[in-house]
Design a protein around this motif. Structure first.
Motif, PDB file in Angstrom:
ATOM      1  N   ALA A  26     -21.817  -8.731 -48.862  1.00 49.01           N
ATOM      2  CA  ALA A  26     -21.416  -9.971 -48.183  1.00 49.01           C
ATOM      3  C   ALA A  26     -21.123  -9.661 -46.721  1.00 49.01           C
ATOM      4  O   ALA A  26     -20.677  -8.572 -46.371  1.00 49.01           O
ATOM      5  CB  ALA A  26     -20.195 -10.570 -48.858  1.00 49.01           C
ATOM      6  N   THR A  27     -21.363 -10.642 -45.862  1.00 49.13           N
ATOM      7  CA  THR A  27     -21.179 -10.435 -44.429  1.00 49.13           C
ATOM      8  C   THR A  27     -19.827 -10.951 -43.962  1.00 49.13           C
ATOM      9  O   THR A  27     -19.138 -11.689 -44.673  1.00 49.13           O
ATOM     10  CB  THR A  27     -22.278 -11.164 -43.642  1.00 49.13           C
ATOM     11  N   VAL A  28     -19.474 -10.571 -42.750  1.00 51.68           N
ATOM     12  CA  VAL A  28     -18.244 -11.067 -42.138  1.00 51.68           C
ATOM     13  C   VAL A  28     -18.266 -12.591 -42.078  1.00 51.68           C
ATOM     14  O   VAL A  28     -17.257 -13.242 -42.344  1.00 51.68           O
ATOM     15  CB  VAL A  28     -18.071 -10.473 -40.724  1.00 51.68           C
ATOM     16  N   ALA A  29     -19.409 -13.169 -41.727  1.00 49.81           N
ATOM     17  CA  ALA A  29     -19.521 -14.627 -41.649  1.00 49.81           C
ATOM     18  C   ALA A  29     -19.200 -15.268 -42.996  1.00 49.81           C
ATOM     19  O   ALA A  29     -18.500 -16.293 -43.069  1.00 49.81           O
ATOM     20  CB  ALA A  29     -20.918 -15.033 -41.193  1.00 49.81           C
ATOM     21  N   GLN A  70      -8.046  -9.959 -40.141  1.00 54.72           N
ATOM     22  CA  GLN A  70      -7.995  -9.544 -38.740  1.00 54.72           C
ATOM     23  C   GLN A  70      -9.104  -8.544 -38.413  1.00 54.72           C
ATOM     24  O   GLN A  70      -9.660  -8.552 -37.310  1.00 54.72           O
ATOM     25  CB  GLN A  70      -6.630  -8.941 -38.421  1.00 54.72           C
ATOM     26  N   ARG A  71      -9.426  -7.704 -39.387  1.00 58.74           N
ATOM     27  CA  ARG A  71     -10.502  -6.743 -39.145  1.00 58.74           C
ATOM     28  C   ARG A  71     -11.847  -7.462 -39.098  1.00 58.74           C
ATOM     29  O   ARG A  71     -12.730  -7.104 -38.312  1.00 58.74           O
ATOM     30  CB  ARG A  71     -10.506  -5.667 -40.230  1.00 58.74           C
ATOM     31  N   LEU A  83     -19.320  -6.356 -45.301  1.00 65.55           N
ATOM     32  CA  LEU A  83     -17.911  -6.127 -45.605  1.00 65.55           C
ATOM     33  C   LEU A  83     -17.681  -4.772 -46.266  1.00 65.55           C
ATOM     34  O   LEU A  83     -16.595  -4.203 -46.170  1.00 65.55           O
ATOM     35  CB  LEU A  83     -17.380  -7.251 -46.501  1.00 65.55           C
ATOM     36  N   GLY A  84     -18.710  -4.253 -46.923  1.00 65.53           N
ATOM     37  CA  GLY A  84     -18.576  -2.946 -47.568  1.00 65.53           C
ATOM     38  C   GLY A  84     -18.306  -1.827 -46.586  1.00 65.53           C
ATOM     39  O   GLY A  84     -17.825  -0.755 -46.989  1.00 65.53           O
ATOM     40  N   THR A  85     -18.604  -2.057 -45.305  1.00 72.51           N
ATOM     41  CA  THR A  85     -18.365  -1.025 -44.298  1.00 72.51           C
ATOM     42  C   THR A  85     -17.002  -1.169 -43.639  1.00 72.51           C
ATOM     43  O   THR A  85     -16.637  -0.339 -42.793  1.00 72.51           O
ATOM     44  CB  THR A  85     -19.449  -1.094 -43.195  1.00 72.51           C
ATOM     45  N   LEU A  86     -16.236  -2.192 -43.998  1.00 75.94           N
ATOM     46  CA  LEU A  86     -14.960  -2.492 -43.339  1.00 75.94           C
ATOM     47  C   LEU A  86     -13.757  -2.324 -44.254  1.00 75.94           C
ATOM     48  O   LEU A  86     -12.673  -2.803 -43.955  1.00 75.94           O
ATOM     49  CB  LEU A  86     -14.981  -3.928 -42.789  1.00 75.94           C
ATOM     50  N   LEU A  87     -13.924  -1.631 -45.370  1.00 72.30           N
ATOM     51  CA  LEU A  87     -12.859  -1.520 -46.361  1.00 72.30           C
ATOM     52  C   LEU A  87     -11.642  -0.785 -45.808  1.00 72.30           C
ATOM     53  O   LEU A  87     -11.772   0.156 -45.020  1.00 72.30           O
ATOM     54  CB  LEU A  87     -13.364  -0.785 -47.608  1.00 72.30           C
ATOM     55  N   ASP A  88     -10.451  -1.218 -46.240  1.00 70.73           N
ATOM     56  CA  ASP A  88      -9.204  -0.531 -45.915  1.00 70.73           C
ATOM     57  C   ASP A  88      -9.048   0.625 -46.902  1.00 70.73           C
ATOM     58  O   ASP A  88      -8.503   0.460 -47.989  1.00 70.73           O
ATOM     59  CB  ASP A  88      -8.026  -1.496 -46.018  1.00 70.73           C
TER      60      ASP A  88
END
Length: 444
Positions: A293-296, A336-337, A347-352
């Motif tokens: 899934a994308t940020v959008a 926020q990220r 989104l898979g590249t932005l995980l906390d």
């Protein structure tokens, strides 16, 4: 002060100021007392001041009404309002009443009340805005409206006939659920039930979530089982579980059978967990997406109007399936990220990667420490197979830790109690209060 007519329904929510222009609170209702032959006399306003406390402001303290605001002398008794015998609330109790015309031309329903100043600080009801019964069978038809003086009508009370709450609900349509809940709790019991009967299912569900457990049970007890099940379907699963657990056992299973199967399954699962654990506190409806899934797409999901802010603060990324219990939990992405990256970013590249999930049997104290230590508003809950089963949000924890009667005690003497609770949260010495979970409102 202007002697023009003032319609009471339009006063709801008006800001009250002192002579210096400082905000005192907001108008929630107007009080009148009936007289033998003359129109009802206005005695004062019910004003909600900071802290959600409702106080009485004598009409003699009002120096100006108009332009969507009210000016007072600034001298206000901040003692919590208590209605006295003989006093009638115009918005809560008069609107919706049936009146009969003295000339025999029929009946009508009061939709608004106009007041006028007759002397310095002396106000009385001058006119009623009423609606006659509709004459067409069309569902879109409405009865004719007209103005009537107090002397032209008489109130008509029929035994067993409920007072319409339609106009009251319309007047308070802009109130947030928490404010509407406080308004309902201030009403006489019979009127409260009439309003609950006419509120839409989703609106009543939101309001119940903001009420103490005992009041939730009282209102739900007045609804038939089909309507009660519909309202429970609209509630957050954890709130529905809290409420259902407080009901008599013989009604619980029947209501669960009447609920939508998916909603009922979520509630049954929540009821199976111990009350002082992450499983007992979590909600089973987080936002769940795939790693592709994308940020959008993520931002579009958290923009939904009906989404609670704490739930919308982050999205959960898992492998399929995407309904709890999901596939393997991969991580969370905070909104926020998402705002810092282009819309096409996965989104898979932005995980906390620094946030570890908790398990259903993790203690409430441990969950609280995690939220406080890492400045989070939610924490994911996974099972032994690392599948996402829900999230615990900060409001779930606060509801659990605060005293059972916190909603009705927003006075100044609670400040020290809240400060102590914050200190206990920081140190980890947290008193576990009763929420659902014992079924009787006592500490487990």
């Amino acid at each position: 002060m202007s002697a023009a007519k003032v319609f009471v329904a339009r006063l709801a929510g008006c800001t009250v100021f002192d002579p210096a222009g400082d905000r005192v609170g907001k108008v929630r209702d107007l009080l009148v007392v009936y007289r033998r032959s003359d129109p009802p006399r206005v005695v004062g306003l019910i004003v909600e001041i900071p802290g959600k406390r409702r106080v009485f402001v004598s009409i003699g303290r009002v120096t100006s009404i108009g332009s969507g605001q009210i000016i007072t002398t600034g001298l206000i008794n901040v003692r919590r309002f208590e209605q006295r015998g003989g006093e009638v609330r115009v918005i809560a109790e008069m609107l919706g009443r049936t009146v009969a015309f003295n000339d025999g031309s029929g009946e009508a329903t009061i939709e608004d009340v106009a007041i006028e100043e007759r002397g310095q600080g002396e106000w009385e009801v001058s006119q009623l805005f009423v609606r006659r019964p509709k004459t067409s069978a069309s569902p879109f038809a409405k009865g004719a409206t007209t103005f009537a003086s107090w002397q032209e009508v008489r109130e008509k009370t029929s035994v067993g006939r409920a007072q319409s709450a339609e106009q009251l609900i319309a007047t308070y349509s802009e109130l947030k659920p928490a404010d509407l809940a406080n308004t309902l709790l201030d009403l006489p019991q019979q009127r409260r039930h009439e309003v609950a009967e006419e509120l839409p299912d989703d609106r009543l569900a939101d309001v119940l979530e903001e009420m103490p457990e005992s009041d939730q049970v009282e209102i739900l007890a007045q609804l038939d089982d089909d309507r009660a099940a519909d309202v429970l379907d609209q509630m957050q699963p954890d709130d529905a579980a809290d409420l259902i657990a407080a009901l008599p056992e013989d009604r619980v299973e029947h209501l669960l059978e009447l609920m939508e199967p998916e909603e009922a399954d979520d509630v049954r699962m929540l009821l199976s967990y111990a009350p002082d654990t992450a499983g007992g506190l979590m909600t089973t409806e987080p936002i769940i997406v795939s790693a592709d899934a994308t940020v959008a797409e993520g931002l579009a999901l958290i923009r939904r109007h009906e989404l609670a802010p704490a739930i919308g603060a982050a999205v959960c990324v898992t492998l399929p399936p995407y309904e709890p219990p999901t596939g393997r939990f991969l991580g969370m992405v905070h909104f926020q990220r998402m705002l810092r990256y282009p819309p096409h970013e996965r989104l898979g590249t932005l995980l906390d990667v620094g946030l570890d999930p908790v398990y259903p049997d993790t203690s409430a104290a441990e969950v609280s420490r995690i939220l406080a230590s890492y400045n989070l508003v939610s924490v994911p809950v996974v099972d032994d197979n690392h599948r996402l089963v829900g999230v615990v949000t900060i409001d779930d924890v606060l509801d659990y830790l605060l005293p059972d009667d916190w909603r009705s005690h927003a006075d100044d003497d609670d400040v020290s109690r809240r400060a102590a609770a914050r200190a206990q949260l920081r140190t980890g010495s947290i008193p576990i209060q009763g929420g659902r979970r014992t079924g009787n409102g006592t500490s487990p």
